[in-house]
Design a protein around this motif. Structure first.
Motif, short mmCIF file in Angstrom:
data_model
loop_
_atom_site.label_atom_id
_atom_site.label_comp_id
_atom_site.label_asym_id
_atom_site.label_seq_id
_atom_site.Cartn_x
_atom_site.Cartn_y
_atom_site.Cartn_z
N ARG A 207 35.42 23.27 -18.58
CA ARG A 207 35.36 24.39 -17.65
C ARG A 207 36.41 24.26 -16.56
O ARG A 207 36.94 23.17 -16.32
CB ARG A 207 33.98 24.48 -16.98
CG ARG A 207 32.81 24.75 -17.92
CD ARG A 207 31.49 24.66 -17.17
NE ARG A 207 30.34 24.93 -18.01
CZ ARG A 207 29.72 26.11 -18.09
NH1 ARG A 207 30.16 27.12 -17.34
NH2 ARG A 207 28.68 26.28 -18.88
N THR A 208 36.66 25.37 -15.88
CA THR A 208 37.43 25.35 -14.65
C THR A 208 36.53 24.88 -13.51
O THR A 208 35.29 24.83 -13.67
CB THR A 208 37.98 26.74 -14.30
OG1 THR A 208 36.86 27.61 -14.06
CG2 THR A 208 38.83 27.29 -15.44
N GLU A 210 35.84 26.51 -10.79
CA GLU A 210 35.00 27.64 -10.41
C GLU A 210 33.81 27.78 -11.36
O GLU A 210 32.67 28.00 -10.92
CB GLU A 210 35.82 28.92 -10.41
CG GLU A 210 35.03 30.16 -10.02
CD GLU A 210 35.88 31.43 -10.05
OE1 GLU A 210 35.37 32.49 -9.62
OE2 GLU A 210 37.04 31.36 -10.50
N SER A 211 34.06 27.62 -12.66
CA SER A 211 32.99 27.74 -13.64
C SER A 211 31.98 26.59 -13.51
O SER A 211 30.77 26.80 -13.65
CB SER A 211 33.57 27.76 -15.05
OG SER A 211 32.56 27.82 -16.03
N LEU A 212 32.45 25.38 -13.22
CA LEU A 212 31.55 24.24 -13.02
C LEU A 212 30.65 24.47 -11.81
O LEU A 212 29.45 24.17 -11.84
CB LEU A 212 32.34 22.96 -12.85
CG LEU A 212 32.69 22.20 -14.12
CD1 LEU A 212 33.78 21.17 -13.85
CD2 LEU A 212 31.46 21.52 -14.71
N ASP A 214 29.79 27.38 -10.55
CA ASP A 214 28.82 28.43 -10.92
C ASP A 214 27.70 27.84 -11.78
O ASP A 214 26.53 28.18 -11.61
CB ASP A 214 29.53 29.55 -11.67
CG ASP A 214 30.43 30.39 -10.78
OD1 ASP A 214 30.27 30.33 -9.54
OD2 ASP A 214 31.29 31.11 -11.33
N PHE A 215 28.08 26.97 -12.71
CA PHE A 215 27.10 26.33 -13.61
C PHE A 215 26.08 25.54 -12.80
O PHE A 215 24.87 25.65 -13.03
CB PHE A 215 27.85 25.42 -14.58
CG PHE A 215 26.98 24.61 -15.49
CD1 PHE A 215 26.47 25.15 -16.66
CD2 PHE A 215 26.67 23.29 -15.18
CE1 PHE A 215 25.66 24.39 -17.50
CE2 PHE A 215 25.87 22.53 -16.02
CZ PHE A 215 25.37 23.08 -17.18
N GLU A 218 23.56 27.55 -10.64
CA GLU A 218 22.43 28.12 -11.38
C GLU A 218 21.27 27.13 -11.49
O GLU A 218 20.16 27.52 -11.87
CB GLU A 218 22.88 28.54 -12.77
CG GLU A 218 23.85 29.73 -12.76
CD GLU A 218 24.33 30.08 -14.15
OE1 GLU A 218 23.93 29.39 -15.11
OE2 GLU A 218 25.10 31.05 -14.28
N ILE A 269 38.36 27.76 -24.64
CA ILE A 269 37.61 27.96 -23.40
C ILE A 269 37.59 29.44 -23.12
O ILE A 269 38.61 30.02 -22.73
CB ILE A 269 38.21 27.19 -22.21
CG1 ILE A 269 38.24 25.68 -22.49
CG2 ILE A 269 37.41 27.45 -20.95
CD1 ILE A 269 39.55 25.19 -22.95
N GLY A 270 36.46 30.07 -23.35
CA GLY A 270 36.39 31.51 -23.23
C GLY A 270 37.29 32.18 -24.25
O GLY A 270 37.25 31.88 -25.44
#
Length: 276
Positions: A207-208, A210-212, A214-215, A218, A269-270
């Motif tokens: 992940r990036t 930002e994605s980490l 966000d993960f 959650e 990735i995506g």
């Protein structure tokens, strides 16, 4: 800044003369642009570090593809032909199994294993060292491997340093201060910096930043107000401590069936396809 034997080095010279790959070029560029000083008594030590950093990235990518499952220590499992599971959920090498065999099997038969993110980082470290030093030295240095959390052999000489300069091959940490107490395994995520703004964390995948974040957000408790964040520190093996065992010094290169050192690696990735 990069200094070798008392002289500051132009990174363009290293790139042109050493035939560096993409991971190694990014390491050199970030070192050179950093206000921190990366100092080496010899060019050979820097060469070794660049080689091992490349292996750290490749080993992280290989572990991501291995099928190794994420679990808590209570539910950890291993291949009983190579490892004994401890009461606390760690893996201790079975008698008669070479350390290299135990580590390689995780990458070959990852679906027989499950563990959490800190242990996964140590597995990556051992695999990268295995591919960077002479095989006989690896067997001797790491004869009694125990895989459990951040337990590791002292010969890895791991150092965690406060820094704002993050390099491919560094092990970093994303903290989650308001994590849900019911899922303490998500109080943070250990990751390997893969370069190109990407990170591998066991359980989170590639992940990036930002994605980490966000993960992890959650996985916060109800009413949480603090976001997850990247801690300004990096954990690195003792490259100088391992350098005397460099497998390049005698023209030896260790290869296992899980990964070929010179092969190209791709990851989806995506919607993007990345190549290393």
């Amino acid at each position: 800044m990069i200094w070798i034997a008392g002289s500051q080095i132009n990174p363009a010279v290293l790139v042109s003369e050493w035939g560096l790959n993409a991971v190694q070029r990014e390491v050199v560029r970030k070192m050179a642009e950093s206000p921190e000083v990366f100092e080496y008594p010899s060019a050979d030590l820097l060469r070794f570090e660049l080689k091992m950093r490349d292996h750290l990235v490749r080993s992280a990518l290989a572990l991501n593809e291995s099928g190794l499952a994420f679990s808590t220590f209570e539910n950890a499992r291993s291949n009983a032909a190579y490892w004994n599971r401890t009461e606390l959920g760690g893996f201790r090498l079975r008698q008669g199994i070479l350390p290299s065999q135990g580590i390689i099997n995780i990458f070959q038969e990852g679906r027989k294993y499950a563990t959490e993110c800190a242990t996964a980082m140590v597995i990556i470290l051992y695999h990268a060292v295995l591919r960077s030093i002479r095989p006989a030295d690896f067997e001797q240095l790491f004869a009694d491997i125990l895989l459990y959390d951040w337990r590791y052999d002292q010969d890895l000489d791991l150092r965690t340093t406060r820094t704002n300069t993050f390099l491919p091959g560094d092990i970093l940490y994303f903290a989650n201060p308001d994590y849900n107490p019911a899922t303490p395994e998500w109080q943070g995520e250990n990751v390997v910096d893969l370069g190109r703004g990407l990170y591998y964390g066991h359980g989170a995948g590639i992940r990036t930043a930002e994605s980490l974040i966000d993960f992890l957000n959650e996985e916060r408790r109800v009413g949480a107000i603090r976001s997850a964040y990247l801690v300004h520190q990096a954990t690195r093996p003792g490259f100088a401590n391992l350098f005397p065992y460099d497998n390049s010094q005698q023209g030896l290169r260790f290869q296992d069936q899980a990964q070929n050192e010179d092969s190209q690696i791709t990851a989806q990735i995506g919607a993007l396809l990345w190549e290393w």
